[in-house]
Design an enzyme around this catalytic site. Structure first.
Site, mmCIF file in Angstrom:
data_model
loop_
_atom_site.group_PDB
_atom_site.id
_atom_site.type_symbol
_atom_site.label_atom_id
_atom_site.label_comp_id
_atom_site.label_asym_id
_atom_site.label_seq_id
_atom_site.Cartn_x
_atom_site.Cartn_y
_atom_site.Cartn_z
ATOM 1 N N SER A 164 0.898 -1.196 -0.005
ATOM 2 C CA SER A 164 -0.115 -0.073 -0.027
ATOM 3 C C SER A 164 0.786 1.089 0.035
ATOM 4 O O SER A 164 1.622 1.590 1.028
ATOM 5 C CB SER A 164 -0.973 -0.039 1.407
ATOM 6 O OG SER A 164 -1.430 1.165 1.369
ATOM 7 N N HIS A 221 -1.366 -1.240 -4.149
ATOM 8 C CA HIS A 221 -2.391 -0.846 -3.717
ATOM 9 C C HIS A 221 -2.396 0.715 -3.402
ATOM 10 O O HIS A 221 -1.750 1.288 -2.699
ATOM 11 C CB HIS A 221 -2.759 -1.639 -2.257
ATOM 12 C CG HIS A 221 -3.861 -1.726 -1.472
ATOM 13 N ND1 HIS A 221 -5.084 -2.240 -1.942
ATOM 14 C CD2 HIS A 221 -4.484 -0.665 -0.583
ATOM 15 C CE1 HIS A 221 -6.101 -1.821 -1.161
ATOM 16 N NE2 HIS A 221 -5.593 -0.942 -0.496
ATOM 17 N N ASP A 243 -4.740 3.768 -1.882
ATOM 18 C CA ASP A 243 -5.768 4.032 -1.091
ATOM 19 C C ASP A 243 -6.424 5.554 -1.167
ATOM 20 O O ASP A 243 -5.585 6.408 -0.783
ATOM 21 C CB ASP A 243 -5.358 3.958 0.429
ATOM 22 C CG ASP A 243 -5.020 2.719 0.767
ATOM 23 O OD1 ASP A 243 -5.825 1.713 0.645
ATOM 24 O OD2 ASP A 243 -3.684 2.272 0.972
ATOM 25 N N MET A 284 -8.823 8.653 -0.234
ATOM 26 C CA MET A 284 -9.597 9.029 0.989
ATOM 27 C C MET A 284 -10.373 10.321 0.872
ATOM 28 O O MET A 284 -9.449 11.140 0.410
ATOM 29 C CB MET A 284 -8.900 8.867 2.283
ATOM 30 C CG MET A 284 -8.368 7.396 2.586
ATOM 31 S SD MET A 284 -7.248 7.630 3.919
ATOM 32 C CE MET A 284 -6.273 6.079 3.993
ATOM 33 N N HIS A 327 -8.262 1.330 -4.037
ATOM 34 C CA HIS A 327 -9.243 1.088 -2.913
ATOM 35 C C HIS A 327 -9.676 2.552 -2.682
ATOM 36 O O HIS A 327 -9.290 3.625 -2.121
ATOM 37 C CB HIS A 327 -8.317 0.465 -1.619
ATOM 38 C CG HIS A 327 -9.124 0.478 -0.459
ATOM 39 N ND1 HIS A 327 -8.821 0.198 0.777
ATOM 40 C CD2 HIS A 327 -10.583 0.431 -0.046
ATOM 41 C CE1 HIS A 327 -9.558 0.184 1.854
ATOM 42 N NE2 HIS A 327 -10.600 0.250 1.317
ATOM 43 N N MET A 343 -12.013 4.778 -0.640
ATOM 44 C CA MET A 343 -12.737 5.205 0.653
ATOM 45 C C MET A 343 -13.399 6.354 0.470
ATOM 46 O O MET A 343 -12.778 7.496 1.014
ATOM 47 C CB MET A 343 -11.542 5.077 1.831
ATOM 48 C CG MET A 343 -10.865 3.472 2.122
ATOM 49 S SD MET A 343 -9.688 3.634 3.041
ATOM 50 C CE MET A 343 -8.425 3.520 1.838
ATOM 51 N N MET A 395 -11.467 -5.572 5.387
ATOM 52 C CA MET A 395 -10.989 -4.560 6.104
ATOM 53 C C MET A 395 -10.372 -5.443 7.454
ATOM 54 O O MET A 395 -11.525 -5.650 8.305
ATOM 55 C CB MET A 395 -11.482 -3.426 6.576
ATOM 56 C CG MET A 395 -11.828 -2.348 5.206
ATOM 57 S SD MET A 395 -10.328 -2.200 4.274
ATOM 58 C CE MET A 395 -9.087 -1.405 5.537
ATOM 59 N N GLY A 428 -8.970 4.176 6.751
ATOM 60 C CA GLY A 428 -8.614 5.513 7.050
ATOM 61 C C GLY A 428 -7.120 5.752 7.405
ATOM 62 O O GLY A 428 -6.762 6.712 7.142
ATOM 63 N N ASP A 487 -6.813 -6.374 4.388
ATOM 64 C CA ASP A 487 -6.088 -5.206 4.265
ATOM 65 C C ASP A 487 -6.098 -4.607 6.070
ATOM 66 O O ASP A 487 -7.284 -4.284 6.275
ATOM 67 C CB ASP A 487 -6.917 -4.058 3.156
ATOM 68 C CG ASP A 487 -6.199 -2.704 3.042
ATOM 69 O OD1 ASP A 487 -5.195 -2.493 3.751
ATOM 70 O OD2 ASP A 487 -6.757 -2.114 2.535
ATOM 71 N N GLY A 520 -3.027 -4.101 9.080
ATOM 72 C CA GLY A 520 -2.243 -4.811 9.995
ATOM 73 C C GLY A 520 -1.557 -5.990 9.569
ATOM 74 O O GLY A 520 -1.348 -7.004 10.658
HETATM 75 C C1 DX5 Z 1 -6.197 1.634 5.486
HETATM 76 C C2 DX5 Z 1 -5.897 1.480 4.234
HETATM 77 C C3 DX5 Z 1 -4.579 0.579 4.178
HETATM 78 C C4 DX5 Z 1 -3.394 0.834 4.876
HETATM 79 C C5 DX5 Z 1 -2.876 -0.483 5.431
HETATM 80 O O1 DX5 Z 1 -7.258 2.529 5.208
HETATM 81 O O2 DX5 Z 1 -6.785 0.767 3.453
HETATM 82 O O3 DX5 Z 1 -4.439 0.032 2.787
HETATM 83 O O4 DX5 Z 1 -2.306 1.383 3.899
HETATM 84 O O5 DX5 Z 1 -1.817 -0.170 6.203
HETATM 85 P P1 DX5 Z 1 -0.923 -1.184 7.287
HETATM 86 O O6 DX5 Z 1 -0.482 -2.293 6.418
HETATM 87 O O7 DX5 Z 1 -0.004 -0.264 7.657
HETATM 88 O O8 DX5 Z 1 -2.085 -1.591 8.233
HETATM 89 ZN ZN ZN Z 2 -6.396 -0.196 1.409
#
Ligand code: DX5
Ligand code: ZN
Length: 214
Positions: free
Chosen positions: A6, A31, A33, A35, A64, A66, A135, A140, A173, A175
């Protein structure tokens, strides 16, 4: 295991260099993100930045969204040349049409579920999907701890996928690291997103390889 680093966790002052590293790595996707500060309490990057990223990146893009009303952005995501467009179930009032429009734009359609949204809400759409993104943190922000309940959701999703004759792949996605990645693989995940684990490591490709081999 397919791995999608990501970009959210990359060094934004050196995005070009970060993307070169991704290009030279064994990552399967990049990936991205997106937002809007409304669907999630954060803002990441928008289309002017994404266009630059798409030009430089040689990996297929996994976008992705959001944002509220993600259907408004389908043609812009298509113009990036994205392979996958993921929209949140919680953000789509007319999910069936949104999935159809993503397909008509020539992309694979993914539907994303927040941690508290049951997989059963996909019963009447899963046969149309190429991918389900679970998720494993609240969307976020990067760097949050993995929500363990995700492991049970994968089992439920595999049951639903079989019952509905769906071929959707399962992406996770939030952690993700070597330890949670191994648990996710054992439960049947097909693809892992990893932000801080990959970009926070000294050797990006070694981190990607470790995840690929979980
Ligand atoms: C969170 C994103 C993830 C994020 C994951 O909203 O969708 O893609 O970048 O980050 P890590 O892998 O650090 O949890
Ligand atoms: Zn993501």
């Amino acid at each position: 295991m397919k791995i999608a680093p990501s970009l959210l966790a990359a060094d934004f002052l050196n995005l070009g260099k970060e993307i070169e590293k991704i290009n030279a790595s064994e990552a399967d996707f990049l990936h991205l993100d997106v937002m809007d500060g409304v669907f999630v309490p954060n803002i990441s990057f928008g289309f002017p930045v994404l266009r630059g990223v798409a030009k430089a990146c040689q990996k297929p893009l996994d976008v992705h969204m959001m944002t509220v009303e993600p259907e408004k952005w389908i043609s812009k995501v298509r113009d990036l040349g994205a392979a996958i467009m993921n929209v949140h179930q919680e953000a789509c009032l007319h999910l069936y049409s949104t999935v159809q429009h993503i397909h008509e734009a020539g992309m694979k359609a993914g539907v994303t579920l927040n941690p508290a949204t049951p997989v059963s809400t996909l019963e009447d759409i899963i046969s149309e999907l190429d991918l389900v993104l679970l998720m494993s943190v609240e969307p976020g922000f990067g760097g949050q701890p993995f929500i363990r309940h995700t492991l049970e959701k994968i089992t439920k999703l595999i049951e639903l996928r079989e019952r509905c004759g769906s071929k959707a792949i399962i992406e996770i996605d939030g952690g993700v690291n070597e330890k949670t990645g191994a648990e996710l693989a054992a439960c049947g995940a097909d693809m892992l997103v990893a932000g801080s684990y990959v970009f926070g490591s000294d050797d990006l490709n070694a981190a990607i390889k470790r995840l690929k081999d979980v």
